[in-house]
Motif scaffolding. Structure first.
Motif, PDB file in Angstrom:
ATOM      1  N   SER A  57     -12.883 -28.761 -12.014  1.00 28.92           N
ATOM      2  CA  SER A  57     -12.601 -27.461 -12.744  1.00 28.92           C
ATOM      3  C   SER A  57     -13.371 -26.352 -12.056  1.00 28.92           C
ATOM      4  O   SER A  57     -14.383 -26.587 -11.349  1.00 28.92           O
ATOM      5  N   LYS A  58     -12.521 -25.253 -12.018  1.00 29.28           N
ATOM      6  CA  LYS A  58     -12.845 -24.114 -11.573  1.00 29.28           C
ATOM      7  C   LYS A  58     -13.287 -22.940 -12.380  1.00 29.28           C
ATOM      8  O   LYS A  58     -13.824 -21.969 -11.940  1.00 29.28           O
ATOM      9  N   ASP A  59     -13.038 -23.085 -13.741  1.00 31.18           N
ATOM     10  CA  ASP A  59     -13.164 -21.909 -14.761  1.00 31.18           C
ATOM     11  C   ASP A  59     -14.531 -22.265 -15.347  1.00 31.18           C
ATOM     12  O   ASP A  59     -14.652 -23.089 -16.436  1.00 31.18           O
ATOM     13  N   LEU A  60     -15.845 -22.313 -14.689  1.00 31.33           N
ATOM     14  CA  LEU A  60     -16.889 -22.672 -15.023  1.00 31.33           C
ATOM     15  C   LEU A  60     -17.627 -21.551 -15.990  1.00 31.33           C
ATOM     16  O   LEU A  60     -18.065 -20.476 -15.573  1.00 31.33           O
ATOM     17  N   ASP A  61     -17.772 -21.888 -17.342  1.00 29.66           N
ATOM     18  CA  ASP A  61     -18.448 -20.818 -18.240  1.00 29.66           C
ATOM     19  C   ASP A  61     -19.748 -20.765 -18.537  1.00 29.66           C
ATOM     20  O   ASP A  61     -20.390 -19.881 -18.854  1.00 29.66           O
ATOM     21  N   GLN A  62     -20.290 -22.178 -18.028  1.00 34.74           N
ATOM     22  CA  GLN A  62     -21.864 -22.100 -18.508  1.00 34.74           C
ATOM     23  C   GLN A  62     -22.616 -22.699 -17.245  1.00 34.74           C
ATOM     24  O   GLN A  62     -22.127 -23.613 -16.627  1.00 34.74           O
ATOM     25  N   ALA A  63     -23.649 -22.198 -17.032  1.00 36.36           N
ATOM     26  CA  ALA A  63     -24.694 -23.068 -16.246  1.00 36.36           C
ATOM     27  C   ALA A  63     -25.959 -22.887 -17.068  1.00 36.36           C
ATOM     28  O   ALA A  63     -26.453 -22.014 -17.872  1.00 36.36           O
ATOM     29  N   LEU A  64     -26.793 -24.180 -16.979  1.00 38.26           N
ATOM     30  CA  LEU A  64     -27.863 -24.375 -17.842  1.00 38.26           C
ATOM     31  C   LEU A  64     -29.095 -24.990 -16.817  1.00 38.26           C
ATOM     32  O   LEU A  64     -29.009 -25.364 -15.930  1.00 38.26           O
ATOM     33  N   GLY A  65     -30.150 -24.644 -17.883  1.00 38.76           N
ATOM     34  CA  GLY A  65     -31.285 -25.217 -17.247  1.00 38.76           C
ATOM     35  C   GLY A  65     -32.396 -25.547 -18.280  1.00 38.76           C
ATOM     36  O   GLY A  65     -32.319 -24.629 -19.372  1.00 38.76           O
ATOM     37  N   VAL A  66     -33.065 -26.902 -18.248  1.00 43.04           N
ATOM     38  CA  VAL A  66     -33.772 -27.066 -19.471  1.00 43.04           C
ATOM     39  C   VAL A  66     -35.083 -27.558 -18.960  1.00 43.04           C
ATOM     40  O   VAL A  66     -34.910 -28.677 -18.196  1.00 43.04           O
ATOM     41  N   VAL A  67     -36.263 -27.019 -19.343  1.00 44.73           N
ATOM     42  CA  VAL A  67     -37.380 -27.472 -18.855  1.00 44.73           C
ATOM     43  C   VAL A  67     -38.218 -27.680 -20.040  1.00 44.73           C
ATOM     44  O   VAL A  67     -38.395 -27.273 -20.883  1.00 44.73           O
ATOM     45  N   TRP A 228     -25.621 -34.593 -24.932  1.00 46.07           N
ATOM     46  CA  TRP A 228     -26.811 -33.733 -24.707  1.00 46.07           C
ATOM     47  C   TRP A 228     -26.374 -32.192 -24.463  1.00 46.07           C
ATOM     48  O   TRP A 228     -26.914 -31.170 -24.956  1.00 46.07           O
ATOM     49  N   ASN A 229     -25.379 -32.164 -23.333  1.00 44.48           N
ATOM     50  CA  ASN A 229     -25.042 -30.721 -22.932  1.00 44.48           C
ATOM     51  C   ASN A 229     -24.441 -30.130 -24.384  1.00 44.48           C
ATOM     52  O   ASN A 229     -24.649 -28.895 -24.356  1.00 44.48           O
ATOM     53  N   GLU A 230     -23.536 -30.903 -25.030  1.00 44.75           N
ATOM     54  CA  GLU A 230     -23.087 -30.184 -26.322  1.00 44.75           C
ATOM     55  C   GLU A 230     -23.984 -29.687 -27.209  1.00 44.75           C
ATOM     56  O   GLU A 230     -23.821 -28.512 -27.790  1.00 44.75           O
ATOM     57  N   GLN A 231     -25.129 -30.226 -27.418  1.00 44.62           N
ATOM     58  CA  GLN A 231     -26.498 -29.870 -28.031  1.00 44.62           C
ATOM     59  C   GLN A 231     -26.909 -28.604 -27.491  1.00 44.62           C
ATOM     60  O   GLN A 231     -27.325 -27.656 -28.446  1.00 44.62           O
ATOM     61  N   VAL A 232     -26.860 -28.076 -26.217  1.00 45.47           N
ATOM     62  CA  VAL A 232     -27.229 -26.876 -25.820  1.00 45.47           C
ATOM     63  C   VAL A 232     -26.329 -25.852 -26.474  1.00 45.47           C
ATOM     64  O   VAL A 232     -26.632 -24.597 -26.570  1.00 45.47           O
ATOM     65  N   SER A 233     -24.912 -26.127 -26.099  1.00 49.82           N
ATOM     66  CA  SER A 233     -23.903 -25.136 -26.592  1.00 49.82           C
ATOM     67  C   SER A 233     -24.159 -24.910 -28.188  1.00 49.82           C
ATOM     68  O   SER A 233     -23.956 -23.920 -28.538  1.00 49.82           O
ATOM     69  N   LEU A 234     -24.331 -25.944 -28.860  1.00 48.08           N
ATOM     70  CA  LEU A 234     -24.556 -25.797 -30.411  1.00 48.08           C
ATOM     71  C   LEU A 234     -25.632 -24.976 -30.627  1.00 48.08           C
ATOM     72  O   LEU A 234     -25.576 -23.980 -31.495  1.00 48.08           O
ATOM     73  N   ILE A 333     -21.334 -29.159 -38.514  1.00 47.65           N
ATOM     74  CA  ILE A 333     -22.434 -28.909 -37.646  1.00 47.65           C
ATOM     75  C   ILE A 333     -23.437 -28.803 -38.276  1.00 47.65           C
ATOM     76  O   ILE A 333     -24.753 -29.370 -37.770  1.00 47.65           O
ATOM     77  N   GLY A 334     -23.578 -28.517 -39.582  1.00 43.61           N
ATOM     78  CA  GLY A 334     -24.891 -28.568 -40.336  1.00 43.61           C
ATOM     79  C   GLY A 334     -25.645 -27.273 -40.248  1.00 43.61           C
ATOM     80  O   GLY A 334     -26.852 -27.260 -40.535  1.00 43.61           O
ATOM     81  N   SER A 335     -25.172 -26.128 -39.841  1.00 44.76           N
ATOM     82  CA  SER A 335     -25.735 -24.829 -39.774  1.00 44.76           C
ATOM     83  C   SER A 335     -24.680 -23.904 -39.689  1.00 44.76           C
ATOM     84  O   SER A 335     -23.643 -24.209 -39.498  1.00 44.76           O
ATOM     85  N   THR A 336     -25.156 -22.351 -39.545  1.00 47.57           N
ATOM     86  CA  THR A 336     -24.206 -21.409 -39.002  1.00 47.57           C
ATOM     87  C   THR A 336     -23.749 -21.456 -37.537  1.00 47.57           C
ATOM     88  O   THR A 336     -24.608 -22.016 -36.883  1.00 47.57           O
ATOM     89  N   TYR A 337     -22.671 -20.910 -37.176  1.00 45.59           N
ATOM     90  CA  TYR A 337     -22.416 -21.146 -35.843  1.00 45.59           C
ATOM     91  C   TYR A 337     -21.125 -20.097 -35.347  1.00 45.59           C
ATOM     92  O   TYR A 337     -20.556 -19.758 -36.070  1.00 45.59           O
ATOM     93  N   ALA A 338     -21.375 -19.660 -34.201  1.00 46.36           N
ATOM     94  CA  ALA A 338     -20.330 -18.975 -33.791  1.00 46.36           C
ATOM     95  C   ALA A 338     -20.097 -19.318 -32.253  1.00 46.36           C
ATOM     96  O   ALA A 338     -20.838 -19.740 -31.689  1.00 46.36           O
ATOM     97  N   HIS A 339     -18.840 -18.777 -32.159  1.00 45.22           N
ATOM     98  CA  HIS A 339     -18.221 -19.129 -30.698  1.00 45.22           C
ATOM     99  C   HIS A 339     -18.723 -18.117 -29.557  1.00 45.22           C
ATOM    100  O   HIS A 339     -18.302 -17.025 -29.547  1.00 45.22           O
ATOM    101  N   VAL A 340     -19.471 -18.271 -28.682  1.00 49.18           N
ATOM    102  CA  VAL A 340     -19.946 -17.530 -27.576  1.00 49.18           C
ATOM    103  C   VAL A 340     -20.190 -18.263 -26.225  1.00 49.18           C
ATOM    104  O   VAL A 340     -20.344 -17.369 -25.369  1.00 49.18           O
ATOM    105  N   THR A 341     -19.804 -19.244 -26.122  1.00 48.60           N
ATOM    106  CA  THR A 341     -20.427 -20.114 -24.766  1.00 48.60           C
ATOM    107  C   THR A 341     -19.038 -20.461 -23.748  1.00 48.60           C
ATOM    108  O   THR A 341     -19.303 -21.024 -23.059  1.00 48.60           O
TER     109      THR A 341
END
Length: 479
Positions: A57-67, A228-234, A333-341
């Motif tokens: 993949s080259k169209d990289l939408d997200q970079a994450l860090g979880v500590v 797990w990564n999906e949970q960060v997006s959600l 999803i069980g919550s409110t949600y908007a697409h931003v990621t």
């Protein structure tokens, strides 16, 4: 007869997918890439961030860090800042509004943005600083958010990773430091989602892949890392929805809660298939308790799709007299949600990000942004439908090509849905190759059966089975 090669070019033509970008759009994109992002931004290049995407993949939408922190967790989620490259009202803006989203085919994508942006200047590649919309979410020890911050920033991805590699690293105990808190947080967020009633079907997900001699279909296994990564997006999408609802302006992804009739029908099907339904249990809990494979679990998950109907985009602007919807939640999803990621590949995310940036800074959203909201649900509904039809056509025609020389043969399948009383065909799942198709005279759901292949047309993707003389014995095919 050998397998037939699927004609993806014919699918592109059939659905009138654009072959290239207009010259004026390419010129504008090149100028935007050369100019670089406009506006002030925080220097966050010292944050440990990585991207996780499918290989290549080259169209990289997200970079994450979880500590892990002293009080819980800190999530940094950097999203490609597409809005800083696209001029409202310009040729590029008009073209991406026409496209709606990137459409993926096995032999290449039809991108939302020109590659000079989507695969280079705006993509979060690890070859230098990149502009981003940086979300910072602080969570407590129970993995519940306590504060949310969003602002424009400059970030630097430390590595371009893929799901299989990260899963292998986790299994070997050598997870990248940027992801140190992801496994624990991901598990906790999934448990919280289940408690909220989030419905995860876990149906077999088919994908078309090269097999050396042509193309084949396989069931794509989702790794724990991907979940797990999906949970960060959600989490980020839920945070964005909260900002919009509080301000009274936004664009949500909504899905109504199942109506009583749908719930009763699903419970009746589950109990008929022998699945225990404890008093007071939510459908999400019943689904989560199913084994990962087998005839009955597959049939129950197929029946649960009736609970997830009616997804849509819902725009609101209380200042313009359009109220927040009475039911703003997303039942799946069980919550409110908007697409931003995912703004590189989905139009609506750019507008959602711009809304949240303005609102978080205490500013009124610009007029061009407010003016765009009413039309976006229709644009996205059309592009979602198109992308779904294209993806289904690619899978169906590849499946039919694999089976074209086997008409008349008998196959052992799982019956997902029995046929109707008026002769309506049922639905079956064949494990090898993985095929979901109609079946005339399909017997009771949740059982294995012998069926005969009666049609396989690579030109249209039509596949049909007919029930055999007797049910098959032995173990069910696994998903």
């Amino acid at each position: 007869m050998p397998p037939a090669t699927p004609d993806f070019a014919a699918i592109r033509a059939e659905f009138a997918l654009p072959q290239e970008f207009p010259p004026e759009v390419l010129v504008e994109a090149e100028r935007a890439a050369a100019r670089g992002p406009a506006g002030e931004r925080v220097d966050a290049t010292d944050l440990p961030l990585v991207t996780i995407d499918p290989p290549g993949s080259k169209d990289l939408d997200q970079a994450l860090g979880v500590v892990r922190t002293a009080t819980g967790y800190r999530v940094h989620y950097a999203i490609a800042d597409v809005g800083s490259f696209v001029r409202p009202g310009g040729a590029l803006d008009a073209e991406v509004r026409r496209r709606g989203q990137t459409v993926y085919l096995p032999d290449g994508s039809v991108p939302l943005h020109p590659p000079t942006l989507s695969e280079r200047a705006a993509s979060l590649l690890p070859d230098g600083p990149r502009p981003a919309v940086l979300w910072t979410v602080e969570l407590d020890g129970a993995a519940e958010p306590v504060s949310v911050d969003v602002r424009r920033a400059l970030v630097r991805s430390a590595a371009r990773l893929d799901y299989e590699g990260v899963q292998a690293d986790f299994d070997a105990g050598r997870l990248h430091p940027a992801l140190a808190g992801l496994p624990e947080l991901g598990r906790m967020r999934r448990a919280l989602a289940l408690g909220r009633g989030a419905i995860e079907l876990e149906m077999p997900e088919q994908e078309v892949v090269p097999d050396g001699a042509g193309w084949t279909v396989r069931v794509r296994a989702r790794s724990a890392v991907e979940q797990w990564n999906e949970q960060v997006s959600l989490l980020t999408g839920a945070s964005a929805a909260g900002i919009m609802i509080e301000a009274g302006v936004g664009l949500l992804r909504t899905l109504p809660a199942p109506d009583p009739e749908a719930l009763a029908g699903f419970r009746r099907t589950a109990e008929e298939l022998g699945v225990a339904w404890p008093d007071g249990a939510h459908p999400a809990e019943v689904l989560a308790g199913l084994p990962p494979s087998g005839a009955v679990p597959l049939a129950v998950r197929r029946a649960a799709t009736a609970l997830l109907r009616g997804a849509r985009y819902t725009a609101f602007d209380t200042a313009a007299g359009v109220p927040v919807p009475e039911d703003p939640g997303h039942g799946g999803i069980g919550s409110t949600y908007a697409h931003v990621t995912a703004p590189l590949r989905r139009l609506v995310d750019r507008f959602g990000s711009e809304l949240c940036l303005a609102l978080a800074a205490g500013q009124e959203p610009p007029d061009w942004l407010r003016a765009a909201l009413p039309a976006l649900p229709e644009v996205m509904a059309a592009s979602d439908a198109l992308a779904g039809k294209v993806g289904r056509a690619c899978v169906d025609r590849t499946e039919a090509g694999l089976l074209v020389g086997r008409i008349g043969e008998r196959f052992e399948v799982v019956v997902l849905r029995a046929g109707g009383p008026e002769g309506e065909p049922g639905e079956v799942f064949l494990a090898d190759p993985p095929v979901v198709a109609r079946c005339a005279g399909a017997p009771r759901a949740g059982r294995t059966a012998l069926v005969r292949l009666t049609a396989a047309d690579p030109g249209t993707g039509r596949i049909e089975f007919a029930a055999g003389d007797a049910p098959a014995s032995g173990a069910a095919p696994t998903a």
